[in-house]
Design an enzyme around this catalytic site. Structure first.
Site, PDB file in Angstrom:
ATOM      1  N   ASP A 423      10.381  92.401 -22.455  1.00  0.00           N
ATOM      2  CA  ASP A 423      10.405  90.932 -21.990  1.00  0.00           C
ATOM      3  C   ASP A 423      10.634  91.123 -20.504  1.00  0.00           C
ATOM      4  O   ASP A 423      11.448  91.901 -20.162  1.00  0.00           O
ATOM      5  CB  ASP A 423      11.244  90.079 -22.762  1.00  0.00           C
ATOM      6  CG  ASP A 423      11.334  88.533 -22.137  1.00  0.00           C
ATOM      7  OD1 ASP A 423      10.196  88.246 -22.006  1.00  0.00           O
ATOM      8  OD2 ASP A 423      12.337  88.207 -22.085  1.00  0.00           O
ATOM      9  N   ASP A 623      15.581  88.815 -25.277  1.00  0.00           N
ATOM     10  CA  ASP A 623      16.893  87.974 -25.007  1.00  0.00           C
ATOM     11  C   ASP A 623      16.817  86.806 -25.629  1.00  0.00           C
ATOM     12  O   ASP A 623      17.817  85.911 -25.777  1.00  0.00           O
ATOM     13  CB  ASP A 623      17.321  88.248 -23.791  1.00  0.00           C
ATOM     14  CG  ASP A 623      16.841  87.274 -22.628  1.00  0.00           C
ATOM     15  OD1 ASP A 623      15.631  87.092 -22.861  1.00  0.00           O
ATOM     16  OD2 ASP A 623      17.442  86.806 -21.984  1.00  0.00           O
ATOM     17  N   ASP A 627      11.697  85.389 -28.009  1.00  0.00           N
ATOM     18  CA  ASP A 627      11.493  86.636 -28.441  1.00  0.00           C
ATOM     19  C   ASP A 627      11.621  86.957 -29.794  1.00  0.00           C
ATOM     20  O   ASP A 627      11.386  88.022 -30.352  1.00  0.00           O
ATOM     21  CB  ASP A 627      12.456  87.406 -27.221  1.00  0.00           C
ATOM     22  CG  ASP A 627      12.047  87.475 -25.994  1.00  0.00           C
ATOM     23  OD1 ASP A 627      10.983  87.127 -25.663  1.00  0.00           O
ATOM     24  OD2 ASP A 627      12.994  87.419 -25.194  1.00  0.00           O
TER      25      ASP A 627
END
Length: 733
Positions: A423, A623, A627
């Protein structure tokens, strides 16, 4: 669909309770397998027994089973059980010390008598009987007692093999001595087997204790007392009395009592025990601190937000303990072998005795020697220790470095990973927007431009607006008052400042006001966007006045982290909801070639699934809340510990620190732990495959067999302990 009338509903995970039992009396993997089987026979119970840690992790339905029933089932199998809080932290090697000392002192002359031949004194056989009897009866008593208890339950364990082997050697020798037969006696064999196996148990117990050292160290890290502020004065209270909302003082050099938020003071906090990072972190009012971290400098007043089992340290300890209690898939074969190992060995020993007497044409003494060697040399202990000791040491070392591996099955997943999906926001980048550029139009003062823009954006909650407003307050202090503020969703904002009608936002919003950017400003906007910034145009009084850009800064360690992943043979992929241009700019900065941009939060899991369908084994690093589905979908989920609880819960590995380089460290540690397990299993299986046939063939005598068997278990545990020396790839530790 509801359950049929009269049928018992299957309890949900929330309805099941979990308890950990401390088990005593286990001496080999077959013991653990037997206890596990007995517990799992109870209705509503799912249990795993860890031979290395001597604990059982049990999930049960309280409507069907009580804790007393669990304890009773273990005791009915011939072993002891208690709740962990009822067990004293006693050195497991202690019970062996005196017996081992007696065995060694008396066995040394026994072995010398067997070796010196013609120099032996008259009546040495009777002296040997006197020396061997206390060794077999007293020093070897734990083996005989366990063998009898197991026999009452119709089972055989490693203790059965040792007891049968030593008693057979002692009994044979005593009978031939009293009968006056002119054949060999084996008092030295009985004594040496007892002494050597006791030595092996002693060393094994010490090594097993060392393997669980990390989890015990975590439990001991927390503060024991807190200086709580009550009615304006400090009161020293036990940590158990600290409650959420209490404010407590942390002086320089003291441990933070529990998780909380700093309300007064500033200091540097040493978080190395929690994150593995040696550099202290500066904190001030509004910053969070974790319990058991150390205040390095100034005085702090902290308001407790989590206490007891809810703290970060307690949760990490629980996760590590759960991982150590679990079983890796590679252990299943060892468990199946251990369950039938002892009866098979006894059968092979009997066949060896009969075979040598009937087919081999050797003396009864020689056949007996080979049969005893078979019993003594066989060792299921190494099989039982191969996996759990490596998991205990590996997960414990990971916890020391801020890497929490949630379960043993994770180890095998890391071996197969081919692609790591990263990410962007909060993972590769800091996760916070900051002002990156101010570009005034010709004739416009840069300071005035930023002051007006910051004043307008201060009324907005958009992340871009907050970053601009924060930069303005930092530079100017007070911001100008505004009037007639209007937010245009997805486009920008409008307001009146200093008598100017100001519009800030996308070019399309400026176009609504009949304003277009000059060629120079357009070129600057393109350049900034290609560099990864988000750019807004600014206009007032019907003219374009400039540009303001913000950017989420790439973490200083991200490029090295990506390089570490590539060095492990993995392919990094950037997955983000940002536009293609911004995503490519960040990817280029950190060294990533594959980019998947413009992905909505809800579609991240689908993108991971698409990679999996193409044959990739995917690890996902994230995080945020958005996600969590992707972390759960991935073959291996890694959550940055500075992220949300939802993301951490959905992951397989938690990286307590925000350092992305820990991803490669976590994969390296997991793979090394798995290699250690595999090496242990190769040794444990290989040892028995080679040793038992040699004993059957009469090549190995019982004393050598005892020494070899004791060494095999110690070797497996010692090999696992090498994981304590694992170092990260980027920190000198």
């Amino acid at each position: 669909m509801s359950a049929p009338v009269g049928a018992a509903a299957t309890p949900t995970a929330e309805e099941r309770r979990h308890v950990e039992l401390a088990i005593t009396g286990m001496t080999c993997a077959s013991c653990a397998a037997r206890i596990e089987k007995r517990l799992n026979k109870l209705d509503g119970v799912t249990a795993t027994v860890n031979f290395a840690s001597e604990h059982a992790a049990v999930a049960y339905d309280p409507d069907q089973v009580r804790v007393e029933d669990l304890l009773g089932a273990v005791e009915a199998a011939g072993y002891g059980a208690a709740l962990p809080e009822e067990v004293t932290d006693e050195d497991p090697a202690r019970p062996y010390r005196v017996r081992l000392l007696v065995a060694v002192v008396l066995t040394v002359p026994l072995v010398l008598f067997a070796w010196v031949g013609a120099a032996r004194p008259a009546g040495w056989e009777w002296i040997s009987l006197v020396l061997a009897t206390p060794v077999v009866a007293y020093a070897g008593w734990p083996f005989h007692r366990a063998a009898v208890v197991n026999a009452r339950h119709g089972v055989a364990t490693m203790d059965t093999l040792v007891s049968v082997g030593t008693l057979a050697a002692w009994t044979w020798s005593t009978v031939v001595l009293f009968a006056g037969l002119s054949t060999s006696v084996y008092f030295d064999t009985a004594g040496a087997i007892t002494a050597l196996i006791l030595l092996g148990r002693y060393l094994e117990a010490r090594a097993k204790r060392q393997s669980g050292q990390a989890i015990r160290a975590l439990l001991e890290l927390g503060a024991k007392e807190a200086h709580v502020l009550r009615d304006g004065s400090e009161v020293l209270v036990p940590i158990e009395e600290l409650a959420v909302g209490d404010r407590f003082v942390v002086r320089p050099g003291e441990k933070v009592a529990t998780d909380g938020i700093v309300v007064e003071g500033s200091s540097a906090i040493d978080q190395s025990m929690l994150t593995g990072e040696s550099v202290p972190v500066e904190v001030g009012p509004g910053d969070t601190v974790a319990g058991a971290t150390v205040n390095a400098s100034g005085r702090l007043v902290v308001e407790a937000t989590r206490v007891g089992s809810a703290t970060a340290l307690a949760q990490i300890t629980r996760l590590v303990a759960d991982a150590q209690a679990g079983k890796a898939p590679v252990q299943r074969l060892a468990d199946r072998v251990s369950a039938v190992f002892v009866p098979v060995v006894i059968g092979v020993s009997v066949l060896t005795l009969v075979g040598w007497l009937v087919i081999g044409g050797v003396t009864t003494a020689a056949a007996f020697t080979a049969a005893v060697a078979v019993i003594v040399i066989a060792c299921p202990c190494a099989l039982g220790l191969a996996t759990p000791t490596a998991i205990m040491v590996g997960t414990g070392r990971g916890a020391q470095l801020g890497i929490v591996i949630k379960g043993p099955e994770v180890l095998e997943q890391t071996r197969q990973v081919t692609t790591v999906v990263l990410d962007k926001t909060g993972t590769l980048t800091e996760g916070e927007m900051a002002l990156s550029a101010v570009v005034p139009a010709d004739g416009v003062d840069e300071e005035y431009l930023l002051r007006l823009v910051a004043g307008v954006e201060d009324a907005s909650e958009h992340p871009v607006a907050r970053a601009i407003a924060a930069a303005g307050r930092q530079r100017f202090g007070a911001l100008p008052p505004i009037e007639a503020f209007t937010a245009r969703a997805g486009l920008g904002v409008e307001a009146v400042v200093d008598g100017h009608g100001v519009v800030i936002g996308r070019p399309s919003l400026l176009a609504d006001w009949g304003v277009s950017l000059s060629d120079r400003l357009t070129a600057e906007a393109d350049r900034l966007e290609e560099a990864g910034s988000t750019v807004v145009g600014v206009a007032w009084d019907g003219e374009a006045r400039g540009l303001v850009a913000v950017a989420d800064r790439v973490k200083a360690t991200s490029r090295q982290a990506v390089a570490d992943l590539v060095a492990l043979g993995l392919t990094p992929v950037l997955l983000t909801g940002d536009n293609e241009r911004t995503a490519r700019a960040v990817a280029s900065e950190v060294g990533i070639d594959r980019v998947v941009a413009n992905v909505l939060p809800g579609d991240k899991a689908a993108e991971v699934a698409r990679l999996q369908e193409s044959g990739e084994v995917v690890a996902m690093v994230g995080d945020g809340v958005n996600d969590a589905p992707a972390l759960a979908q991935a073959d291996l989920g890694l959550a940055i510990g500075t992220g949300t609880d939802v993301a951490i819960e959905a992951s397989d590995i938690t990286l307590v620190a925000g350092d992305l380089r820990a991803v490669a460290d976590a994969i390296r540690l997991s793979r090394r732990t798995l290699r250690t397990i595999q090496g242990n299993l190769v040794w444990a299986f290989g040892y028995n495959v080679v040793a038992i046939p040699l004993a059957v063939a009469g090549v190995v005598n019982p004393i050598v067999a005892a020494a070899t068997m004791a060494f095999s278990s110690v070797f497996v545990v010692t090999n696992s302990l090498r994981l304590r020396r694992f170092h990260t790839g980027h920190r000198d530790r």
